[in-house]
Design a protein around this motif. Structure first.
Motif, mmCIF file in Angstrom:
data_model
loop_
_atom_site.group_PDB
_atom_site.id
_atom_site.type_symbol
_atom_site.label_atom_id
_atom_site.label_comp_id
_atom_site.label_asym_id
_atom_site.label_seq_id
_atom_site.Cartn_x
_atom_site.Cartn_y
_atom_site.Cartn_z
ATOM 1 N N GLN A 93 0.859 -1.193 0.000
ATOM 2 C CA GLN A 93 0.000 0.000 0.000
ATOM 3 C C GLN A 93 0.894 1.242 0.000
ATOM 4 O OE1 GLN A 93 -3.293 -0.056 2.798
ATOM 5 N NE2 GLN A 93 -3.163 -2.279 2.975
ATOM 6 N N ALA A 94 1.414 1.573 -1.145
ATOM 7 C CA ALA A 94 2.420 2.641 -1.269
ATOM 8 C C ALA A 94 1.877 4.007 -0.870
ATOM 9 C CB ALA A 94 2.950 2.682 -2.696
ATOM 10 N N ASP A 95 0.577 4.234 -1.042
ATOM 11 C CA ASP A 95 0.016 5.553 -0.752
ATOM 12 C C ASP A 95 -0.579 5.645 0.653
ATOM 13 O OD1 ASP A 95 -2.008 3.780 -1.213
ATOM 14 O OD2 ASP A 95 -3.234 5.155 -2.418
ATOM 15 N N PHE A 96 -0.295 4.676 1.502
ATOM 16 C CA PHE A 96 -0.873 4.638 2.846
ATOM 17 C C PHE A 96 -0.334 5.785 3.699
ATOM 18 C CE2 PHE A 96 -0.877 3.390 7.304
ATOM 19 C CZ PHE A 96 -2.185 2.964 7.472
ATOM 20 N N LYS A 97 -1.214 6.403 4.486
ATOM 21 C CA LYS A 97 -0.827 7.434 5.431
ATOM 22 C C LYS A 97 -1.158 6.964 6.847
ATOM 23 C CE LYS A 97 0.569 10.436 2.409
ATOM 24 N NZ LYS A 97 2.029 10.738 2.294
ATOM 25 N N MET A 98 -0.202 7.128 7.752
ATOM 26 C CA MET A 98 -0.428 6.652 9.114
ATOM 27 C C MET A 98 -1.644 7.332 9.737
ATOM 28 S SD MET A 98 2.174 6.397 12.383
ATOM 29 C CE MET A 98 2.271 8.150 12.725
ATOM 30 N N LEU A 99 -1.782 8.638 9.515
ATOM 31 C CA LEU A 99 -2.912 9.374 10.061
ATOM 32 C C LEU A 99 -3.653 10.101 8.943
ATOM 33 C CD1 LEU A 99 -1.247 10.799 13.274
ATOM 34 C CD2 LEU A 99 -2.951 8.989 13.152
ATOM 35 N N ARG A 100 -4.972 10.115 9.040
ATOM 36 C CA ARG A 100 -5.811 10.763 8.039
ATOM 37 C C ARG A 100 -6.133 12.181 8.487
ATOM 38 N NH1 ARG A 100 -9.278 5.334 8.478
ATOM 39 N NH2 ARG A 100 -7.890 3.963 7.270
ATOM 40 N N GLU A 101 -6.710 12.951 7.571
ATOM 41 C CA GLU A 101 -6.959 14.360 7.850
ATOM 42 C C GLU A 101 -7.860 14.556 9.067
ATOM 43 O OE1 GLU A 101 -5.526 16.978 6.465
ATOM 44 O OE2 GLU A 101 -4.317 15.571 5.273
ATOM 45 N N ASN A 102 -8.908 13.745 9.175
ATOM 46 C CA ASN A 102 -9.814 13.924 10.316
ATOM 47 C C ASN A 102 -9.113 13.634 11.638
ATOM 48 O OD1 ASN A 102 -9.808 11.050 9.609
ATOM 49 N ND2 ASN A 102 -11.443 10.835 11.141
ATOM 50 N N GLU A 103 -8.114 12.770 11.598
ATOM 51 C CA GLU A 103 -7.359 12.439 12.817
ATOM 52 C C GLU A 103 -6.314 13.515 13.127
ATOM 53 O OE1 GLU A 103 -7.883 7.663 11.945
ATOM 54 O OE2 GLU A 103 -6.122 8.758 11.237
ATOM 55 N N LEU A 104 -5.673 14.014 12.093
ATOM 56 C CA LEU A 104 -4.663 15.065 12.274
ATOM 57 C C LEU A 104 -5.287 16.374 12.729
ATOM 58 C CD1 LEU A 104 -2.548 14.425 9.059
ATOM 59 C CD2 LEU A 104 -1.748 14.087 11.401
ATOM 60 N N ASP A 105 -6.450 16.695 12.197
ATOM 61 C CA ASP A 105 -7.068 17.986 12.458
ATOM 62 C C ASP A 105 -8.069 17.958 13.612
ATOM 63 O OD1 ASP A 105 -5.625 18.909 10.314
ATOM 64 O OD2 ASP A 105 -7.278 18.656 8.884
ATOM 65 N N GLY A 106 -8.288 16.794 14.169
ATOM 66 C CA GLY A 106 -9.275 16.679 15.233
ATOM 67 C C GLY A 106 -8.852 17.408 16.496
ATOM 68 N N VAL A 107 -9.837 17.749 17.307
ATOM 69 C CA VAL A 107 -9.595 18.372 18.614
ATOM 70 C C VAL A 107 -9.903 17.320 19.678
ATOM 71 C CG1 VAL A 107 -10.256 20.211 20.213
ATOM 72 C CG2 VAL A 107 -10.147 20.658 17.744
ATOM 73 N N TYR A 108 -8.968 17.114 20.551
ATOM 74 C CA TYR A 108 -9.083 16.014 21.509
ATOM 75 C C TYR A 108 -9.216 16.542 22.934
ATOM 76 C CZ TYR A 108 -7.502 13.215 17.559
ATOM 77 O OH TYR A 108 -7.392 12.607 16.341
#
Length: 676
Positions: free
Chosen positions: A661-676
């Protein structure tokens, strides 16, 4: 030759995490161990075995196997003469010692110490040797058969009770120094010892060897072990000046705030300093600010040496941070830099990180040892600090320096810089000499035969013993061999034991791929997420069972599995079904899908919830100020969950790279931009 072997019987086995052989792999594993190659199609999803055997073991003849089966059957039925007739034909059979063990174990009350010693010599390298010895010693110890005891155990056993019998035997056989030294060693414990030790301790006491100094030393151990009753008992045994010290220690155990009466504790003696130290440790657990106040006085009033002062400082600093006590934290911060304690500093760093106090965070990271600062974790956070200061070029250079690693923070750095993830793979190879030696290994031969005889728990124990006695080249070779057979968890454990950290194929095998793919497609969940969870949870040991009773590849709790089965309309067949890979992955995939839905497809929260439970995640999300994703992950209150989330995310990258899966990203946009 093709086999389709899809049904298995369930066997009893020991409950622990670690290497284990069992179940539907039995037929394939056994034949391969005996040097046969085959294509196995079944629930284990093993790959065809096409390469030559790495290790070639002697083949057990049909005649020998028949004699073994008949001897085992006769022994179970109590037909001793018939058993002995078959046993005479089995000196070359690798499991002959198993027959001998069961024969002797059933007659432990009548066998001699010489028989036990002889068996231990023949069973050297097998867990059976000490298994029979323990059973025999537990029987003859209470009967005070001291000569037999030392014949069967010429060296000191490991369990406390058997050690006490051993030193009683030494005393009775005239080895006074050995016996009394052993008594002292056993007695100096913070906890109560078994009743089997009472006579030994009494003899030691009657010999005049128990002193006030030893009673005092033990009282301090008992104080920290919180054995209240034992502490009271010991305090009454002291005499002379020590009697007063004992009563005072007992008193401050019940009320450590008494040390605020400075005049009462002004004597500058080692015993008084020990009392102050113990009281401060106990008080710091509930009132660290008060402990700090009293400590500041006594540190000046009494002559604590540097090492003792540092120990007290560390205890008080730890509880200041644990209790988040603002008054104590101010003092703790002032002392922390001088102590050079990376663990305490990291605890404080996470508090500052949660507050997003970037200037203070930079200072705190700077007080770590150089070795700890250079880890990918803290290099990443130094880069984040530089980003906060607007130093983008410096931050990017720092991220670049860690982006080639194989861990959560390296992959975060690579994703920020839009670089390819790296496996940092260093392939390992089979050692020809080790392969030849292992082909002659009695332990490995026993494992093969045990598998053929369905003695699965014993086969697992033998594997563990074999790894302990093997060299690193042998462990690497065993790891390759296990991988060749499809024993995924054994390949992983062997590679880890050899510290082959960069041997990706051995540490992260592509296991149970058919099942993961099937249920990933069914649930619309990435199969690499399922694989990463299973790898972290069980190391692909399908029979893993945790101390909390989680079971199988994806470590499902029985209650969770039962509820999940109800929700997906699957008939739940009890906890034994959780050891079937297909069932376990079916339920595990459904459960993680449910968590993903609950947390709006946010894998960070779903993975944390898989480990710690949804209720805890909800409480953590409501805690304090909103945080960026990376701050939230690094400040998860439970270290186990914090490490778990980071590991699973990194493992998913590793499996994505291995599965193309060459285009795999560890974190997606919703995870990167989320507020926790």
């Amino acid at each position: 030759m093709t086999f389709n072997f899809c049904s298995v019987s369930m066997y009893r086995f020991s409950c622990f995490r670690g290497p284990f052989l069992h179940g539907s792999q039995l037929l394939r594993d056994t034949l391969v161990l005996l040097g046969l190659s085959l294509l196995f199609v079944g629930p284990s999803s093993a790959e065809p075995l096409s390469s030559p055997a790495i290790i070639k073991l002697p083949v057990i003849s049909d005649s020998q196997q028949q004699h073994y089966d008949q001897a085992r059957s006769a022994l179970r039925k109590g037909k001793v003469q018939q058993y002995k007739q078959h046993r005479q034909q089995l000196d070359d059979h690798p499991l002959a010692i198993y027959l001998d063990y069961h024969y002797l174990n059933d007659r432990v009350r009548s066998i001699s110490a010489n028989q036990v010693a002889d068996f231990m010599a023949r069973a050297d390298g097998s867990p059976l040797a000490y298994r029979l010895q323990r059973r025999y010693l537990n029987y003859i110890g209470p009967k005070r058969r001291w000569r037999d005891y030392l014949t069967a155990s010429p060296s000191e056993p490991t369990s406390t009770e058997l050690r006490c019998y051993y030193h009683r035997a030494q005393l009775q056989q005239g080895s006074k120094e050995v016996g009394y030294n052993g008594a002292e060693s056993l007695w100096l414990s913070g906890n109560s010892q078994p009743k089997a030790c009472d006579v030994l301790f009494e003899e030691w006491y009657k010999a005049g060897l128990r002193t006030n100094e030893q009673l005092w030393k033990r009282m301090l151990l008992v104080f920290d072990a919180r054995e209240r009753g034992l502490l009271s008992y010991l305090s009454r045994k002291l005499s002379g000046d020590y009697h007063e010290y004992g009563q005072t220690l007992w008193s401050v155990y019940n009320n450590p705030k008494q040390i605020k009466n400075y005049r009462q504790f002004q004597r500058d003696s080692g015993e008084n300093r020990a009392i102050i130290s113990a009281a401060l440790r106990k008080l710091a657990r509930v009132a660290p600010d008060q402990a700090v106040k009293y400590w500041q006085h006594y540190q000046q009033a009494l002559s604590f040496d540097t090492a003792h002062s540092a120990d007290i400082d560390k205890q008080l600093i730890r509880y200041a941070y644990v209790r988040n006590n603002k008054k104590a934290i101010e003092w703790a911060d002032s002392r922390l830099a001088e102590l050079s304690s990376d663990d305490l500093t990291e605890r404080r760093i996470r508090q500052l990180l949660k507050q997003q106090d970037w200037p203070a965070l930079e200072i705190a990271i700077g007080s770590l040892s150089n070795e700890r600062q250079q880890t990918e974790r803290w290099q990443y956070w130094l880069a984040r600090i530089e980003q906060q200061k607007g130093l983008s070029e410096a931050a990017n250079q720092r991220l670049q320096s860690i982006a080639s690693g194989r861990n959560y923070y390296s992959y975060l750095a690579a994703q920020q810089l839009d670089l390819d993830y790296q496996l940092a793979n260093v392939p390992s190879s089979v050692d020809a000499v080790a392969s030849e030696q292992l082909s002659q290994s009695k332990g490995l031969a026993r494992i093969a035969a045990l598998m053929a005889a369905d003695q699965i728990g014993d086969a697992n124990s033998e594997w563990i013993y074999l790894l302990r006695r093997s060299s690193d080249p042998e462990r690497i070779t065993l790891s390759h061999y296990a991988l060749q057979q499809g024993w995924w968890h054994l390949a992983i454990s062997s590679a880890i034991r050899a510290q082959a950290w960069d041997a990706i194929a051995l540490r992260f095998p592509i296991a149970y791929q058919q099942d993961f793919e099937q249920f990933a497609n069914m649930r619309a969940v990435d199969e690499t997420l399922l694989m990463a969870i299973a790898r972290r949870e069980s190391s692909y040991n399908r029979y893993a069972r945790s101390p909390k009773n989680a079971r199988g590849l994806m470590q499902l709790m029985p209650a969770t599995a039962k509820e999940t089965a109800r929700q997906i309309n699957l008939r739940y067949r009890g906890v034994s079904s959780l050891y079937q890979p297909n069932t376990n992955i079916r339920l595990g995939s459904a459960y993680i899908k449910r968590l993903l839905k609950r947390f709006n497809q946010n894998r960070i929260l779903a993975i944390a919830s898989y480990n710690a439970g949804p209720h805890r995640i909800n409480s953590w999300l409501k805690d304090d100020m909103p945080q960026p994703f990376d701050v939230w992950v690094e400040t998860i209150p439970f270290r186990e969950t914090r490490d778990y989330v980071q590991a699973v995310l990194a493992y998913q990258v590793i499996y994505a790279l291995q599965t193309g899966q060459a285009d795999f990203k560890m974190l997606r946009e919703n995870e990167l931009d989320g507020v926790y």
